[in-house]
Write a protein that holds these residues in place. Sequence first.
Motif, mmCIF file in Angstrom:
data_model
loop_
_atom_site.group_PDB
_atom_site.id
_atom_site.type_symbol
_atom_site.label_atom_id
_atom_site.label_comp_id
_atom_site.label_asym_id
_atom_site.label_seq_id
_atom_site.Cartn_x
_atom_site.Cartn_y
_atom_site.Cartn_z
ATOM 1 N N LYS A 6 0.832 -1.202 0.000
ATOM 2 C CA LYS A 6 0.000 0.000 0.000
ATOM 3 C C LYS A 6 0.874 1.262 0.000
ATOM 4 O O LYS A 6 0.543 2.263 -0.637
ATOM 5 C CB LYS A 6 -0.897 -0.029 1.254
ATOM 6 C CG LYS A 6 -2.086 0.895 1.192
ATOM 7 C CD LYS A 6 -3.201 0.323 0.333
ATOM 8 C CE LYS A 6 -4.198 1.406 -0.032
ATOM 9 N NZ LYS A 6 -4.967 1.081 -1.238
ATOM 10 N N LEU A 7 1.977 1.198 0.741
ATOM 11 C CA LEU A 7 2.883 2.350 0.816
ATOM 12 C C LEU A 7 3.453 2.676 -0.560
ATOM 13 O O LEU A 7 3.485 3.830 -0.985
ATOM 14 C CB LEU A 7 4.047 2.033 1.775
ATOM 15 C CG LEU A 7 3.679 1.839 3.247
ATOM 16 C CD1 LEU A 7 4.852 1.234 3.995
ATOM 17 C CD2 LEU A 7 3.294 3.172 3.870
ATOM 18 N N LEU A 8 3.890 1.630 -1.260
ATOM 19 C CA LEU A 8 4.455 1.830 -2.591
ATOM 20 C C LEU A 8 3.381 2.340 -3.545
ATOM 21 O O LEU A 8 3.615 3.251 -4.339
ATOM 22 C CB LEU A 8 5.051 0.514 -3.099
ATOM 23 C CG LEU A 8 5.770 0.571 -4.450
ATOM 24 C CD1 LEU A 8 6.936 1.541 -4.418
ATOM 25 C CD2 LEU A 8 6.265 -0.820 -4.855
ATOM 26 N N ASN A 10 0.681 4.078 -2.877
ATOM 27 C CA ASN A 10 0.401 5.492 -2.596
ATOM 28 C C ASN A 10 1.458 6.384 -3.208
ATOM 29 O O ASN A 10 1.149 7.396 -3.843
ATOM 30 C CB ASN A 10 0.404 5.744 -1.080
ATOM 31 C CG ASN A 10 -0.945 5.474 -0.469
ATOM 32 O OD1 ASN A 10 -1.915 5.297 -1.183
ATOM 33 N ND2 ASN A 10 -0.993 5.428 0.851
ATOM 34 N N ALA A 11 2.722 6.025 -2.982
ATOM 35 C CA ALA A 11 3.816 6.849 -3.497
ATOM 36 C C ALA A 11 3.762 6.919 -5.018
ATOM 37 O O ALA A 11 3.877 7.998 -5.606
ATOM 38 C CB ALA A 11 5.167 6.298 -3.025
ATOM 39 N N GLU A 14 0.882 9.189 -6.162
ATOM 40 C CA GLU A 14 1.140 10.615 -5.964
ATOM 41 C C GLU A 14 2.175 11.127 -6.960
ATOM 42 O O GLU A 14 2.021 12.212 -7.533
ATOM 43 C CB GLU A 14 1.617 10.892 -4.529
ATOM 44 C CG GLU A 14 0.529 10.754 -3.465
ATOM 45 C CD GLU A 14 -0.586 11.774 -3.625
ATOM 46 O OE1 GLU A 14 -0.331 12.852 -4.175
ATOM 47 O OE2 GLU A 14 -1.724 11.480 -3.213
ATOM 48 N N ILE A 15 3.246 10.343 -7.180
ATOM 49 C CA ILE A 15 4.283 10.796 -8.118
ATOM 50 C C ILE A 15 3.707 10.900 -9.522
ATOM 51 O O ILE A 15 4.002 11.838 -10.264
ATOM 52 C CB ILE A 15 5.499 9.838 -8.106
ATOM 53 C CG1 ILE A 15 6.159 9.808 -6.728
ATOM 54 C CG2 ILE A 15 6.530 10.265 -9.160
ATOM 55 C CD1 ILE A 15 7.221 8.729 -6.586
ATOM 56 N N LEU A 27 7.143 4.444 -10.471
ATOM 57 C CA LEU A 27 7.651 3.279 -9.732
ATOM 58 C C LEU A 27 9.175 3.314 -9.669
ATOM 59 O O LEU A 27 9.781 3.069 -8.620
ATOM 60 C CB LEU A 27 7.160 1.993 -10.417
ATOM 61 C CG LEU A 27 7.612 0.669 -9.809
ATOM 62 C CD1 LEU A 27 7.132 0.536 -8.366
ATOM 63 C CD2 LEU A 27 7.085 -0.508 -10.639
ATOM 64 N N LEU A 29 11.087 5.954 -9.819
ATOM 65 C CA LEU A 29 11.521 7.025 -8.916
ATOM 66 C C LEU A 29 11.350 6.597 -7.459
ATOM 67 O O LEU A 29 12.213 6.848 -6.619
ATOM 68 C CB LEU A 29 10.733 8.308 -9.196
ATOM 69 C CG LEU A 29 10.928 8.918 -10.595
ATOM 70 C CD1 LEU A 29 10.087 10.174 -10.751
ATOM 71 C CD2 LEU A 29 12.390 9.235 -10.838
ATOM 72 N N ALA A 30 10.217 5.952 -7.157
ATOM 73 C CA ALA A 30 9.959 5.522 -5.778
ATOM 74 C C ALA A 30 11.020 4.507 -5.338
ATOM 75 O O ALA A 30 11.578 4.615 -4.236
ATOM 76 C CB ALA A 30 8.559 4.917 -5.664
ATOM 77 N N LEU B 51 6.667 5.936 2.665
ATOM 78 C CA LEU B 51 7.257 4.790 1.966
ATOM 79 C C LEU B 51 8.667 4.545 2.477
ATOM 80 O O LEU B 51 9.039 3.416 2.807
ATOM 81 C CB LEU B 51 7.285 5.068 0.460
ATOM 82 C CG LEU B 51 8.030 4.035 -0.398
ATOM 83 C CD1 LEU B 51 7.272 2.720 -0.422
ATOM 84 C CD2 LEU B 51 8.234 4.547 -1.819
ATOM 85 N N ASP B 66 4.807 -4.062 3.157
ATOM 86 C CA ASP B 66 4.364 -3.239 4.284
ATOM 87 C C ASP B 66 4.467 -4.018 5.587
ATOM 88 O O ASP B 66 4.436 -3.436 6.670
ATOM 89 C CB ASP B 66 2.893 -2.816 4.099
ATOM 90 C CG ASP B 66 2.719 -1.920 2.883
ATOM 91 O OD1 ASP B 66 3.743 -1.556 2.281
ATOM 92 O OD2 ASP B 66 1.572 -1.589 2.548
#
Lengths: 204, 204
Positions: A6-8, A10-11, A14-15, A27, A29-30, B51, B66
Amino acid sequence: MEYGSKLLENAVNEISLLPGIGKRSALRLALHLLNRPQTQTEDLSRALLSLRENSKNCKHCHTLSDTEICQICEDPRRDIGILCVVEDIRDVLAIEGTSEFRGRYHVLGGKISPMDGIGPSDLTIDSLISRVKTEGITELIFALSSTMEGDTTNFYIYKQLAGLSLKFSTIARGIAVGDELQYADEITLGRSISNRIPLDYDKG
Amino acid sequence: MEYGSKLLENAVNEISLLPGIGKRSALRLALHLLNRPQTQTEDLSRALLSLRENSKNCKHCHTLSDTEICQICEDPRRDIGILCVVEDIRDVLAIEGTSEFRGRYHVLGGKISPMDGIGPSDLTIDSLISRVKTEGITELIFALSSTMEGDTTNFYIYKQLAGLSLKFSTIARGIAVGDELQYADEITLGRSISNRIPLDYDKG
């Protein structure tokens, strides 16, 4: 969950809201940030938040500024009689990069574009007119892009200021220095001929 | 101050540390955020920080997760006898996207690359060897990129596990589905011929 995290997810979401960045680049960049020290992510986040929260628009010319009045408007060496009308801060930076202009700027914040719902009141045109009337401006240089919207905006401002003793000019359009004629588009080449410049080697 | 604003300069510098983003693109992204509601910048910053701070690597397969153990490793429907060895989470996502693989993964975190100073101890190879020995693995599928580094890594792992009763395989290389032969590179076409697949229409 497409990304198993979920964290990935979300990031990446947003990016990828940023212009020109798709899900795949987001992906990349994250994952890049995950492979770098945590301080890099912290510095990036802080810089973005600080820019968004603390930056102002100059009270005079409306360019982006850290202070109430920008460095250019405050510079006593600038010619206060000449204003160059531009769309956004990138144009200011580009013109400043040439070191050819010693007047000041007025940043409209866009162009009149009915298709995009942008009318004169969405731009800083009222402020420009009041500056021209109160700051002793003698010349207005239009440096908007030469599109239908740019031309419309120039014309609107021109009409608003008609009757004042004011010199109007627009930046020269023509073949770029170093470009070959055969590759130039017809409109540009046509303009560079009709706006040809007198050449006199004796004058130097 | 090149940008006339320290805040803008900081933001551009931080953004342009990201791979594939130069100063000009960074400026465009920063100005884009300034034109959007402040919440967008806040959401972006929060997502990146969250993240970086909270994501873990799965204790078993080392993919990004996560939770302590990732969803794939926890899924009781996966075949626990087969491990697919990949470089990073993007390979996991790509293979999961095909729905063709029901085993589990092992994420190495890179490839052995002496030129970049990456040796076996920088990757999760020790963990892979211990998994193979303790988890009853019967088949190892190598899915690293087919470069010198990928081949070296495959060979290193193979040597470390030599002597165990274990089936090794590697993903098939060949002409992509839908591609035309005339545009394929010679190495790929050569491999797709030497690794040709028996065709028997009677078997279906």
